[in-house]
Design an enzyme around this catalytic site. Structure first.
Site, PDB file in Angstrom:
ATOM      1  N   GLY A 109      38.176 109.945 108.010  1.00  0.00           N
ATOM      2  CA  GLY A 109      38.866 110.923 107.177  1.00  0.00           C
ATOM      3  C   GLY A 109      38.176 111.075 105.832  1.00  0.00           C
ATOM      4  O   GLY A 109      37.158 111.753 105.698  1.00  0.00           O
ATOM      5  N   GLY A 110      38.703 110.391 104.822  1.00  0.00           N
ATOM      6  CA  GLY A 110      38.228 110.535 103.437  1.00  0.00           C
ATOM      7  C   GLY A 110      36.717 110.501 103.274  1.00  0.00           C
ATOM      8  O   GLY A 110      36.139 111.364 102.587  1.00  0.00           O
ATOM      9  N   GLU A 147      43.768 104.094 115.680  1.00  0.00           N
ATOM     10  CA  GLU A 147      43.896 104.233 114.228  1.00  0.00           C
ATOM     11  C   GLU A 147      45.165 103.542 113.735  1.00  0.00           C
ATOM     12  O   GLU A 147      46.260 104.133 113.802  1.00  0.00           O
ATOM     13  CB  GLU A 147      43.985 105.720 113.851  1.00  0.00           C
ATOM     14  CG  GLU A 147      42.760 106.519 114.214  1.00  0.00           C
ATOM     15  CD  GLU A 147      42.599 107.711 113.283  1.00  0.00           C
ATOM     16  OE1 GLU A 147      41.572 107.765 112.612  1.00  0.00           O
ATOM     17  OE2 GLU A 147      43.512 108.547 113.201  1.00  0.00           O
ATOM     18  N   HIS A 156      47.336 112.911 116.140  1.00  0.00           N
ATOM     19  CA  HIS A 156      47.023 112.159 114.918  1.00  0.00           C
ATOM     20  C   HIS A 156      48.328 111.661 114.305  1.00  0.00           C
ATOM     21  O   HIS A 156      49.347 112.360 114.341  1.00  0.00           O
ATOM     22  CB  HIS A 156      46.260 113.051 113.930  1.00  0.00           C
ATOM     23  CG  HIS A 156      45.696 112.267 112.785  1.00  0.00           C
ATOM     24  ND1 HIS A 156      46.479 111.871 111.721  1.00  0.00           N
ATOM     25  CD2 HIS A 156      44.455 111.770 112.556  1.00  0.00           C
ATOM     26  CE1 HIS A 156      45.726 111.177 110.886  1.00  0.00           C
ATOM     27  NE2 HIS A 156      44.493 111.091 111.377  1.00  0.00           N
ATOM     28  N   ASN A 183      37.115 113.963 110.337  1.00  0.00           N
ATOM     29  CA  ASN A 183      38.394 114.690 110.312  1.00  0.00           C
ATOM     30  C   ASN A 183      38.671 115.076 108.864  1.00  0.00           C
ATOM     31  O   ASN A 183      39.041 114.228 108.064  1.00  0.00           O
ATOM     32  CB  ASN A 183      39.495 113.764 110.873  1.00  0.00           C
ATOM     33  CG  ASN A 183      40.888 114.348 110.684  1.00  0.00           C
ATOM     34  OD1 ASN A 183      41.050 115.533 110.408  1.00  0.00           O
ATOM     35  ND2 ASN A 183      41.895 113.500 110.845  1.00  0.00           N
ATOM     36  N   TRP A 184      38.471 116.356 108.565  1.00  0.00           N
ATOM     37  CA  TRP A 184      38.586 116.790 107.172  1.00  0.00           C
ATOM     38  C   TRP A 184      40.028 117.027 106.736  1.00  0.00           C
ATOM     39  O   TRP A 184      40.278 117.342 105.567  1.00  0.00           O
ATOM     40  CB  TRP A 184      37.736 118.043 106.938  1.00  0.00           C
ATOM     41  CG  TRP A 184      36.275 117.755 107.033  1.00  0.00           C
ATOM     42  CD1 TRP A 184      35.682 116.519 107.045  1.00  0.00           C
ATOM     43  CD2 TRP A 184      35.211 118.706 107.131  1.00  0.00           C
ATOM     44  NE1 TRP A 184      34.321 116.655 107.142  1.00  0.00           N
ATOM     45  CE2 TRP A 184      34.007 117.979 107.189  1.00  0.00           C
ATOM     46  CE3 TRP A 184      35.162 120.099 107.180  1.00  0.00           C
ATOM     47  CZ2 TRP A 184      32.766 118.605 107.303  1.00  0.00           C
ATOM     48  CZ3 TRP A 184      33.932 120.729 107.280  1.00  0.00           C
ATOM     49  CH2 TRP A 184      32.746 119.992 107.340  1.00  0.00           C
ATOM     50  N   GLU A 193      49.355 111.549 111.399  1.00  0.00           N
ATOM     51  CA  GLU A 193      49.946 112.431 110.383  1.00  0.00           C
ATOM     52  C   GLU A 193      50.752 113.538 111.039  1.00  0.00           C
ATOM     53  O   GLU A 193      51.789 113.958 110.525  1.00  0.00           O
ATOM     54  CB  GLU A 193      48.844 112.987 109.460  1.00  0.00           C
ATOM     55  CG  GLU A 193      48.352 111.903 108.512  1.00  0.00           C
ATOM     56  CD  GLU A 193      46.920 112.075 108.032  1.00  0.00           C
ATOM     57  OE1 GLU A 193      46.351 113.161 108.189  1.00  0.00           O
ATOM     58  OE2 GLU A 193      46.374 111.085 107.496  1.00  0.00           O
TER      59      GLU A 193
HETATM   60  P1  PGA Z   1      40.663 107.724 106.578  1.00  0.00           P
HETATM   61  O1  PGA Z   1      41.387 108.621 107.709  1.00  0.00           O
HETATM   62  O2  PGA Z   1      39.247 107.525 107.013  1.00  0.00           O
HETATM   63  O3  PGA Z   1      40.771 108.563 105.328  1.00  0.00           O
HETATM   64  O4  PGA Z   1      41.402 106.446 106.495  1.00  0.00           O
HETATM   65  C1  PGA Z   1      41.150 108.382 109.061  1.00  0.00           C
HETATM   66  C2  PGA Z   1      41.930 109.349 109.910  1.00  0.00           C
HETATM   67  O5  PGA Z   1      43.077 109.663 109.592  1.00  0.00           O
HETATM   68  O6  PGA Z   1      41.420 109.824 110.950  1.00  0.00           O
END
Ligand code: PGA
Length: 266
Positions: free
Chosen positions: A246-247, A179, A107, A17-18, A109
């Site tokens: 993510g990261g 998550e 998600h 997930n960019w 966020e």
């Molecule tokens: P992260 O993000 O690997 O940067 O902790 C995971 C995500 O939000 O899917």
């Protein structure tokens, strides 16, 4: 070599997930490097998906198709209507036309920064299924909720709300991503035992709702500070069927190592 599929015959799904990173040019460069790094044996071990920003989807699709790269294309979000006066939104019809296979919905966020409710997440999930794509439904608790001991009701409540109206025959297409919000982007991943405990509860809930057969088919990913260094121990847990990254997915070399489930390149 490890078996191609984990417990219950589920093939792991490793998704990058960019988020709001990488222009379409950067995205092309990362996918080219990824395609170069991963071998057929790696794709046997795990399915891999990348989720660029909307602006990069077409470029990445063209590249994957032209070079026949077996990486699945994913989106980070979608709106639930097929078309209409919804300025700024992207419809499931548009995504399906780009051969998008997986769409992240709910998600944390989006829930936190954009106020997405369980009801909206459910509509998006149903829209993804209606267009023969696979939703990745994200669920997870805050640190306060974990410390208050309410992780399970929070996660199962999000599951229940997000899966409203999903029939058993569609469930195998759904991926659940557990998550924990406190682990996202913090460098503090859940321990494999804690992650397994929640993923196991998710599967038990699915078993009660849809029967053991369906529950055994659904892939449950873990997400939150997954790295090349912790993927193997997470994947050793019986109810963790992959990762939403993510990261560490922004860099092709690091993501390739995660996609190999921690195995060295051959
Ligand atoms: P992260 O993000 O690997 O940067 O902790 C995971 C995500 O939000 O899917």
């Amino acid at each position: 070599m490890p078996a191609a599929a984990g417990p219950g015959g589920r093939k792991p799904l490793i998704s990058g997930n960019w988020k709001m990173n990488h222009t379409h040019l950067d995205a092309i460069a990362v996918v080219q490097k990824l395609a170069y790094s991963l071998s057929p044996a790696d794709y046997d071990r795990a399915e891999v998906s990348v989720h660029p920003a909307f602006t990069a989807l077409r470029s990445v699709q063209t590249l994957l198709d032209a070079d026949e790269v077996p990486i699945a294309l994913g989106a980070q979000d979608v709106y639930f209507e097929d078309s209409g006066a919804f300025t700024g939104e992207v419809s499931p019809v548009m995504l399906a036309k780009l051969n998008v296979a997986y769409v992240i919905v709910g998600h944390s966020e989006r829930r936190q920064h954009f106020g997405e409710s369980d009801e909206l997440v459910n509509k998006k999930l149903l829209a993804v299924l209606r267009h023969q794509m696979r939703p990745i439904l994200c669920v997870g608790e805050t640190l306060d909720e974990r410390e208050a001991g309410t992780t399970e009701p929070k996660v199962l409540g999000q599951l229940e709300a997000g899966l409203q109206g999903v029939p058993a025959e569609a469930m195998a297409s759904v991926v659940v991503a557990y998550e924990p919000i406190w682990a996202i982007g913090t460098g503090r991943n859940a321990s494999p035992e804690d992650a397994e405990a929640v993923c196991k509860s998710v599967r038990a809930w699915l078993g009660e709702r849809y029967g053991a057969g369906v529950a055994g088919q659904v892939r449950v990913q873990y997400g939150g500070s997954v790295t090349p260094g912790n993927i193997a121990e997470l994947m050793a847990e019986p109810d963790i069927d992959g990762a939403l990254v993510g990261g560490a997915s922004l860099d092709a070399e690091r993501f390739a190592q995660i996609a190999r489930l921690g195995q060295p390149a051959r």
